[in-house]
Design a protein around this motif. Structure first.
Motif, PDB file in Angstrom:
ATOM      1  N   GLN A  78       0.792  -0.991   0.059  1.00 26.54           N
ATOM      2  CA  GLN A  78       0.019  -0.138  -0.170  1.00 26.54           C
ATOM      3  C   GLN A  78       0.809   1.202  -0.038  1.00 26.54           C
ATOM      4  O   GLN A  78       2.219   1.158   0.228  1.00 26.54           O
ATOM      5  CB  GLN A  78      -0.908   0.094   1.192  1.00 26.54           C
ATOM      6  N   GLY A  79       0.239   2.211  -0.238  1.00 26.24           N
ATOM      7  CA  GLY A  79       0.838   3.499  -0.135  1.00 26.24           C
ATOM      8  C   GLY A  79       2.171   4.003  -0.896  1.00 26.24           C
ATOM      9  O   GLY A  79       2.613   4.795  -0.754  1.00 26.24           O
ATOM     10  N   LEU A  80       1.791   3.464  -2.335  1.00 21.31           N
ATOM     11  CA  LEU A  80       2.607   3.953  -3.349  1.00 21.31           C
ATOM     12  C   LEU A  80       2.388   5.133  -3.753  1.00 21.31           C
ATOM     13  O   LEU A  80       1.341   5.862  -4.185  1.00 21.31           O
ATOM     14  CB  LEU A  80       2.515   2.936  -4.475  1.00 21.31           C
ATOM     15  N   VAL A  81       3.557   6.253  -3.618  1.00 23.79           N
ATOM     16  CA  VAL A  81       3.403   7.503  -4.089  1.00 23.79           C
ATOM     17  C   VAL A  81       4.442   7.785  -5.062  1.00 23.79           C
ATOM     18  O   VAL A  81       5.800   7.351  -4.716  1.00 23.79           O
ATOM     19  CB  VAL A  81       3.159   8.723  -3.191  1.00 23.79           C
ATOM     20  N   VAL A  96       6.976  -1.520  -6.988  1.00 22.88           N
ATOM     21  CA  VAL A  96       5.976  -2.673  -6.883  1.00 22.88           C
ATOM     22  C   VAL A  96       6.644  -3.937  -7.252  1.00 22.88           C
ATOM     23  O   VAL A  96       6.568  -4.636  -6.536  1.00 22.88           O
ATOM     24  CB  VAL A  96       4.828  -2.387  -7.788  1.00 22.88           C
ATOM     25  N   GLY A  97       7.627  -3.914  -8.331  1.00 19.00           N
ATOM     26  CA  GLY A  97       8.272  -5.270  -8.678  1.00 19.00           C
ATOM     27  C   GLY A  97       9.227  -5.730  -7.448  1.00 19.00           C
ATOM     28  O   GLY A  97       9.188  -6.880  -7.121  1.00 19.00           O
ATOM     29  N   SER A  98       9.756  -4.731  -6.991  1.00 16.70           N
ATOM     30  CA  SER A  98      11.054  -5.005  -5.962  1.00 16.70           C
ATOM     31  C   SER A  98      10.476  -5.398  -4.625  1.00 16.70           C
ATOM     32  O   SER A  98      10.803  -6.326  -3.952  1.00 16.70           O
ATOM     33  CB  SER A  98      11.900  -3.827  -5.725  1.00 16.70           C
ATOM     34  N   MET A  99       9.247  -4.596  -4.252  1.00 20.21           N
ATOM     35  CA  MET A  99       8.679  -4.853  -3.006  1.00 20.21           C
ATOM     36  C   MET A  99       7.847  -6.192  -3.045  1.00 20.21           C
ATOM     37  O   MET A  99       8.082  -7.177  -2.087  1.00 20.21           O
ATOM     38  CB  MET A  99       7.572  -3.704  -2.514  1.00 20.21           C
ATOM     39  N   SER A 100       7.226  -6.488  -4.053  1.00 20.55           N
ATOM     40  CA  SER A 100       6.668  -7.967  -4.012  1.00 20.55           C
ATOM     41  C   SER A 100       7.298  -8.986  -4.074  1.00 20.55           C
ATOM     42  O   SER A 100       7.090  -9.891  -3.747  1.00 20.55           O
ATOM     43  CB  SER A 100       5.396  -7.700  -5.087  1.00 20.55           C
ATOM     44  N   ASP A 101       8.440  -8.760  -4.757  1.00 18.83           N
ATOM     45  CA  ASP A 101       9.610  -9.985  -5.051  1.00 18.83           C
ATOM     46  C   ASP A 101       9.938 -10.185  -3.603  1.00 18.83           C
ATOM     47  O   ASP A 101      10.239 -11.271  -3.146  1.00 18.83           O
ATOM     48  CB  ASP A 101      10.693  -9.674  -5.847  1.00 18.83           C
ATOM     49  N   THR A 118      -8.605   4.065  -9.555  1.00 14.17           N
ATOM     50  CA  THR A 118      -9.238   4.030 -10.803  1.00 14.17           C
ATOM     51  C   THR A 118      -9.237   5.471 -11.518  1.00 14.17           C
ATOM     52  O   THR A 118     -10.008   5.727 -12.576  1.00 14.17           O
ATOM     53  CB  THR A 118     -10.665   3.502 -10.854  1.00 14.17           C
ATOM     54  N   THR A 119      -8.539   6.366 -11.136  1.00 13.30           N
ATOM     55  CA  THR A 119      -8.371   7.778 -11.624  1.00 13.30           C
ATOM     56  C   THR A 119      -7.656   7.493 -12.936  1.00 13.30           C
ATOM     57  O   THR A 119      -7.929   8.401 -14.095  1.00 13.30           O
ATOM     58  CB  THR A 119      -7.768   8.852 -10.577  1.00 13.30           C
ATOM     59  N   SER A 120      -6.907   6.601 -13.377  1.00 11.91           N
ATOM     60  CA  SER A 120      -6.030   6.429 -14.435  1.00 11.91           C
ATOM     61  C   SER A 120      -5.829   4.786 -14.277  1.00 11.91           C
ATOM     62  O   SER A 120      -5.759   4.101 -13.148  1.00 11.91           O
ATOM     63  CB  SER A 120      -4.926   7.095 -14.468  1.00 11.91           C
ATOM     64  N   THR A 121      -5.660   3.992 -15.468  1.00 10.22           N
ATOM     65  CA  THR A 121      -5.007   2.744 -15.493  1.00 10.22           C
ATOM     66  C   THR A 121      -3.574   2.399 -14.999  1.00 10.22           C
ATOM     67  O   THR A 121      -3.110   1.358 -14.796  1.00 10.22           O
ATOM     68  CB  THR A 121      -5.160   2.173 -16.970  1.00 10.22           C
ATOM     69  N   SER A 122      -2.737   3.543 -15.092  1.00  8.05           N
ATOM     70  CA  SER A 122      -1.231   3.384 -14.908  1.00  8.05           C
ATOM     71  C   SER A 122      -1.228   2.561 -13.504  1.00  8.05           C
ATOM     72  O   SER A 122      -0.347   1.543 -13.730  1.00  8.05           O
ATOM     73  CB  SER A 122      -0.588   4.702 -14.848  1.00  8.05           C
ATOM     74  N   PRO A 123      -1.642   2.967 -12.347  1.00  3.49           N
ATOM     75  CA  PRO A 123      -1.281   2.161 -10.989  1.00  3.49           C
ATOM     76  C   PRO A 123      -1.802   0.526 -11.302  1.00  3.49           C
ATOM     77  O   PRO A 123      -1.014  -0.229 -10.852  1.00  3.49           O
ATOM     78  CB  PRO A 123      -1.999   2.814 -10.084  1.00  3.49           C
TER      79      PRO A 123
END
Length: 376
Positions: A78-81, A96-101, A118-123
């Motif tokens: 959570q809390g990605l900015v 995201v990749g490094s943290m989940s790995d 859902t303000t954009s598809t990027s996240p």
């Protein structure tokens, strides 16, 4: 030079507060970006990995938080900015990749989940590219500048999804979301779809409901009353108790007054005892500030799912292999009820979530826009 990720420190808190404010303004509702005491506790916790990206001069340009629940072997990201001035450089994808790995590699958890805006598809696509799967969405989940819809994604440790308990039957209203799950991750066995009652069971007469807003007392009472196998709601602790004045049932909830988000965590003596009183309970929670109510139910809990469907809860998301049960894992459904009008204007949702969104909208229309009786 590329910013370097390392662990957040307590002396980063002031700069983290400024980073979250640059991204969200004053609308961010979560304490991870607004409450220094909570942030300090998370940064120093053994169950939290808080990573930040620093520019060569030391300024913070990104942040991401990973939490672990070792008892339930689950992780939450959570809390990605990312500072608006640094977007487009791949920093979010790296985070995201490094943290989940890292979270899946240390052996403490079987899966990690995240929600995305859902303000954009990027996240959403950042998570999808990092091995997460689309699993549903939450309409009107939290109130920021407005009531925002979020999506659910999860990533599993290798081999977990192949070790799931089959489900023999589900209420017919869950058929479309089961089909969406089958498309996303496969099903051990496609369950039988059993038609549910068209109308809810008659509401029981109750002598009244008392709402107890005393978090420490509620937590102690919850530990005394609830058995561990019936008290599963990762990363949530009850802070309110709704109790029948005649002593016939107790419902434990977590309600965030700041954004109207509410979870039903557990019920005594059992969830089915609460069913006939559900509309009364929802009304009481609405009066106390709940705009969105959700509960987490095993996919094989046919009677409980049927009761929730009859009282206006709809399947919004499904989490495969969420909880270990013996040598295999159980699938869970997020059943949601929103007290605010649905407004999907401006939503940007990746196509991977389309089956989950469409089945929810169809069920919502059947439940709340059935106009057949108007012309009789």
């Amino acid at each position: 030079m590329t910013p370097v990720f390392d662990r957040a420190r307590v002396d980063d808190i002031d700069e983290l507060l400024r980073l979250y404010r640059r991204v969200y303004g004053a609308a961010y509702a979560l304490p991870l970006g607004t409450e220094p005491a909570v942030m300090a506790r998370e940064i120093t916790s053994d169950l939290t990995t808080w990573m930040v990206a620093r520019e060569p001069g030391g300024g913070l340009v990104a942040s991401i938080v990973g939490n672990v629940d070792p008892a339930d072997r689950l992780g939450k990201m959570q809390g990605l900015v990312v500072d608006p001035a640094c977007r487009g450089a791949g920093i979010a994808q790296q985070a995201v990749g490094s943290m989940s790995d890292e979270m899946l590699a240390d052996g403490r958890i079987d899966s990690v989940y995240a929600t995305a805006r859902t303000t954009s598809t990027s996240p959403q696509r950042i998570c999808l590219r990092s091995g997460f799967r689309a699993l549903g969405f939450f309409p009107n989940l939290r109130k920021a500048a407005k009531h925002e819809t979020m999506v659910l994604l999860a990533r599993h440790r290798d081999g977990v999804l192949e070790r799931r308990h089959p489900v023999d039957r589900v209420p017919a209203g869950l058929g479309p979301i089961v089909a969406a799950l089958d498309t996303a991750v496969g099903m051990p066995v496609r369950p039988e779809l059993v038609p549910e009652q068209e109308t809810p069971s008659e509401q029981a007469r109750s002598s009244g409901v008392e709402l107890i807003n005393a978090p420490e007392f509620v937590l102690r009472r919850f530990a005394e009353v609830m058995e561990p196998d019936r008290a599963f709601y990762p990363f949530h602790k009850p802070n309110m108790l709704l109790a029948a004045t005649d002593g016939s049932y107790e419902v434990y909830t977590h309600l965030s007054i700041s954004d109207g988000y509410c979870t039903l965590i557990g019920a005594a003596p059992d969830p089915m005892a609460v069913g006939p009183h559900m509309d009364q309970l929802i009304g009481q929670l609405g009066n106390f500030g709940a705009f969105y109510v959700e509960t987490l139910v095993p996919l094989h809990a046919f009677d409980e799912l049927s009761s929730l469907l009859a009282h206006g809860f709809l399947p919004a998301a499904v989490y495969p292999a969420m909880r270990r049960d013996g040598e295999l894992f159980r699938d869970y459904v997020v059943m949601a009820r929103t007290m605010q009008p649905l407004d999907f204007r401006g939503l940007a949702i990746d196509a991977a979530f389309r089956p989950f969104v469409e089945q929810y909208i169809d069920l919502w229309k059947q439940k709340y826009l059935n106009t057949i009786g108007v012309y009789r």
